[in-house]
Design a protein around this motif. Sequence first.
Motif, PDB file in Angstrom:
ATOM      1  N   THR A  19       0.840  -1.208   0.000  1.00 17.60           N
ATOM      2  CA  THR A  19       0.000   0.000   0.000  1.00 17.60           C
ATOM      3  C   THR A  19       0.875   1.258   0.000  1.00 17.60           C
ATOM      4  OG1 THR A  19      -0.227  -0.261   2.396  1.00 17.60           O
ATOM      5  CG2 THR A  19      -2.060  -1.047   1.036  1.00 17.60           C
ATOM      6  N   ASN A  20       2.069   1.182   0.593  1.00 19.26           N
ATOM      7  CA  ASN A  20       2.957   2.347   0.522  1.00 19.26           C
ATOM      8  C   ASN A  20       3.367   2.613  -0.922  1.00 19.26           C
ATOM      9  OD1 ASN A  20       2.999   2.758   3.326  1.00 19.26           O
ATOM     10  ND2 ASN A  20       5.149   3.374   3.253  1.00 19.26           N
ATOM     11  N   SER A  45       4.115  -7.764  -1.420  1.00 21.30           N
ATOM     12  CA  SER A  45       5.473  -7.204  -1.313  1.00 21.30           C
ATOM     13  C   SER A  45       5.501  -6.111  -0.258  1.00 21.30           C
ATOM     14  CB  SER A  45       5.974  -6.630  -2.641  1.00 21.30           C
ATOM     15  OG  SER A  45       5.258  -7.075  -3.739  1.00 21.30           O
ATOM     16  N   GLY A  46       4.970  -6.410   0.909  1.00 22.14           N
ATOM     17  CA  GLY A  46       4.985  -5.432   2.000  1.00 22.14           C
ATOM     18  C   GLY A  46       6.421  -5.091   2.377  1.00 22.14           C
ATOM     19  N   ARG A  47       6.635  -3.822   2.672  1.00 18.07           N
ATOM     20  CA  ARG A  47       7.988  -3.364   3.016  1.00 18.07           C
ATOM     21  C   ARG A  47       8.033  -2.830   4.435  1.00 18.07           C
ATOM     22  NH1 ARG A  47       9.483   0.919   0.805  1.00 18.07           N
ATOM     23  NH2 ARG A  47       7.598   1.603  -0.251  1.00 18.07           N
ATOM     24  N   GLY A  48       9.120  -3.170   5.123  1.00 17.70           N
ATOM     25  CA  GLY A  48       9.358  -2.645   6.466  1.00 17.70           C
ATOM     26  C   GLY A  48      10.563  -1.728   6.445  1.00 17.70           C
ATOM     27  N   ARG A  49      11.032  -1.371   7.615  1.00 15.70           N
ATOM     28  CA  ARG A  49      12.187  -0.494   7.708  1.00 15.70           C
ATOM     29  C   ARG A  49      13.363  -1.314   8.230  1.00 15.70           C
ATOM     30  NH1 ARG A  49      12.446   4.238  10.517  1.00 15.70           N
ATOM     31  NH2 ARG A  49      13.124   2.928  12.195  1.00 15.70           N
ATOM     32  N   ARG A  52      13.468  -3.874   4.872  1.00 13.93           N
ATOM     33  CA  ARG A  52      13.137  -5.266   5.218  1.00 13.93           C
ATOM     34  C   ARG A  52      11.818  -5.667   4.569  1.00 13.93           C
ATOM     35  NH1 ARG A  52      13.523  -3.726  10.823  1.00 13.93           N
ATOM     36  NH2 ARG A  52      15.678  -3.756  11.470  1.00 13.93           N
ATOM     37  N   TRP A  54       8.120  -6.989   4.933  1.00 19.06           N
ATOM     38  CA  TRP A  54       7.095  -6.952   5.989  1.00 19.06           C
ATOM     39  C   TRP A  54       6.033  -7.981   5.663  1.00 19.06           C
ATOM     40  CZ3 TRP A  54       6.657  -5.130  10.724  1.00 19.06           C
ATOM     41  CH2 TRP A  54       5.386  -5.102  11.310  1.00 19.06           C
ATOM     42  N   THR A  64      -2.119   2.407   4.399  1.00 15.80           N
ATOM     43  CA  THR A  64      -1.300   3.591   4.099  1.00 15.80           C
ATOM     44  C   THR A  64      -2.220   4.786   3.912  1.00 15.80           C
ATOM     45  OG1 THR A  64       0.412   2.272   3.046  1.00 15.80           O
ATOM     46  CG2 THR A  64       0.426   4.635   2.585  1.00 15.80           C
ATOM     47  N   LYS A 110       7.157  -7.331  19.109  1.00 11.65           N
ATOM     48  CA  LYS A 110       6.730  -6.402  18.053  1.00 11.65           C
ATOM     49  C   LYS A 110       5.321  -6.733  17.569  1.00 11.65           C
ATOM     50  CE  LYS A 110       8.143  -4.085  13.896  1.00 11.65           C
ATOM     51  NZ  LYS A 110       9.188  -3.244  13.350  1.00 11.65           N
ATOM     52  N   GLY A 113       4.415  -1.850  13.061  1.00 12.29           N
ATOM     53  CA  GLY A 113       5.413  -0.832  12.780  1.00 12.29           C
ATOM     54  C   GLY A 113       4.874   0.202  11.810  1.00 12.29           C
ATOM     55  N   LEU A 115       5.952   2.912   8.593  1.00  9.64           N
ATOM     56  CA  LEU A 115       6.912   3.256   7.538  1.00  9.64           C
ATOM     57  C   LEU A 115       6.399   4.518   6.865  1.00  9.64           C
ATOM     58  CD1 LEU A 115       9.391   2.363   5.775  1.00  9.64           C
ATOM     59  CD2 LEU A 115       7.749   1.133   4.336  1.00  9.64           C
ATOM     60  N   GLY A 127       2.547   4.590   6.261  1.00 13.51           N
ATOM     61  CA  GLY A 127       2.205   3.166   6.247  1.00 13.51           C
ATOM     62  C   GLY A 127       2.225   2.583   7.654  1.00 13.51           C
ATOM     63  N   ILE A 128       1.189   1.843   7.973  1.00  9.58           N
ATOM     64  CA  ILE A 128       1.095   1.218   9.297  1.00  9.58           C
ATOM     65  C   ILE A 128       0.736  -0.257   9.113  1.00  9.58           C
ATOM     66  CG2 ILE A 128      -0.175   1.204  11.509  1.00  9.58           C
ATOM     67  CD1 ILE A 128      -0.598   4.233  11.129  1.00  9.58           C
TER      68      ILE A 128
HETATM   69  C1  BTN Z   1       8.509  -1.719  10.234  1.00 10.98           C
HETATM   70  O1  BTN Z   1       9.508  -2.200   9.707  1.00 10.98           O
HETATM   71  O2  BTN Z   1       8.317  -1.844  11.434  1.00 10.98           O
HETATM   72  C2  BTN Z   1       7.509  -0.948   9.416  1.00 10.98           C
HETATM   73  C3  BTN Z   1       6.430  -1.824   8.859  1.00 10.98           C
HETATM   74  C4  BTN Z   1       5.430  -1.060   8.019  1.00 10.98           C
HETATM   75  C5  BTN Z   1       4.476  -1.986   7.298  1.00 10.98           C
HETATM   76  C6  BTN Z   1       3.363  -1.244   6.621  1.00 10.98           C
HETATM   77  S1  BTN Z   1       2.042  -2.312   6.122  1.00 10.98           S
HETATM   78  C7  BTN Z   1       1.319  -1.019   5.205  1.00 10.98           C
HETATM   79  C8  BTN Z   1       2.450  -0.296   4.506  1.00 10.98           C
HETATM   80  N1  BTN Z   1       2.810  -0.932   3.260  1.00 10.98           N
HETATM   81  C9  BTN Z   1       4.047  -1.433   3.277  1.00 10.98           C
HETATM   82  O3  BTN Z   1       4.610  -2.040   2.338  1.00 10.98           O
HETATM   83  N2  BTN Z   1       4.624  -1.208   4.480  1.00 10.98           N
HETATM   84  C10 BTN Z   1       3.726  -0.470   5.361  1.00 10.98           C
END
Ligand code: BTN
Length: 245
Positions: A19-20, A45-49, A52, A54, A64, A110, A113, A115, A127-128
């Motif tokens: 969604t980001n 393909s969720g992304r973290g920080r 990383r 997600w 988002t 955890k 998170g 982003l 993004g949450i």
């Molecule tokens: C972290 O690493 O803690 C941050 C995680 C953030 C995940 C959210 S899910 C909605 C949005 N879309 C993404 O790809 N990442 C953020």
Amino acid sequence: MELLVPGWRVEWLPIATSTNDLALERIRAGRAEDRVALIAGEQVSGRGRPGRVWRSPPGSLSLTAMLPFWPERAGWAALAAGIAAATAARELGAPTGLKWPNDLLLDGRKLGGVLVESCAPRWIAVGIGINVINSLPEEEELRGRVARLAEAIPDVTVEQVARGVLLWLDVTWGWLAEARMDRLRASWEELDRTTGRTVRWSRDGSLGVAAGLDETGGLRIRREDGSVETALVGEVTFVAGPTEN
Ligand code: BTN
């Protein structure tokens, strides 16, 4: 899922890449809209920080929000989002805290998170991701580090969490818009699970004791020699004896 939240327009996507990424594409294309939220039933393909992957299986919240951004308050934007998410979780009954800059912690593990990413001077994609009723990783090594809301609130739904997060995001973004850093600071301090902990800063691997926020939303780190440095970028891990998280 159809979600009506006052002040917001919600777009529900059964499945999405990230969604980001979708929000950033819209912002880049000049199609940013204030208080529009993209929520995905699952992300592939969720992304973290930082950089990383997600995990966003069905039953987790992947949201988002497109929101206006003030670059001079950049350090507070991520905190405003974390405060909104943690407060929403607490209101539903999960005693959630924050690890700087914006990890949501439940019982030291955890829960979710934040982003925040900006690709235009005045817009930001907030993004949450929150584990709600989804399955958690099977790997032994990860199992002890992650939590989900269902542990604390057995009948919780993703819709309830999404609604609470958006309602609180509207409030905390109002504080950010009005430069009410005093309000943001007070809320962050109530949720703070970082201050007083020995931390390792990702920038250079250095150690210190977390000593609260500076005026830009950075984390003060007190060194062994008494000097204080502020972390404005990166993240920190807790150092507690032989284990870190
Ligand atoms: C972290 O690493 O803690 C941050 C995680 C953030 C995940 C959210 S899910 C909605 C949005 N879309 C993404 O790809 N990442 C953020």
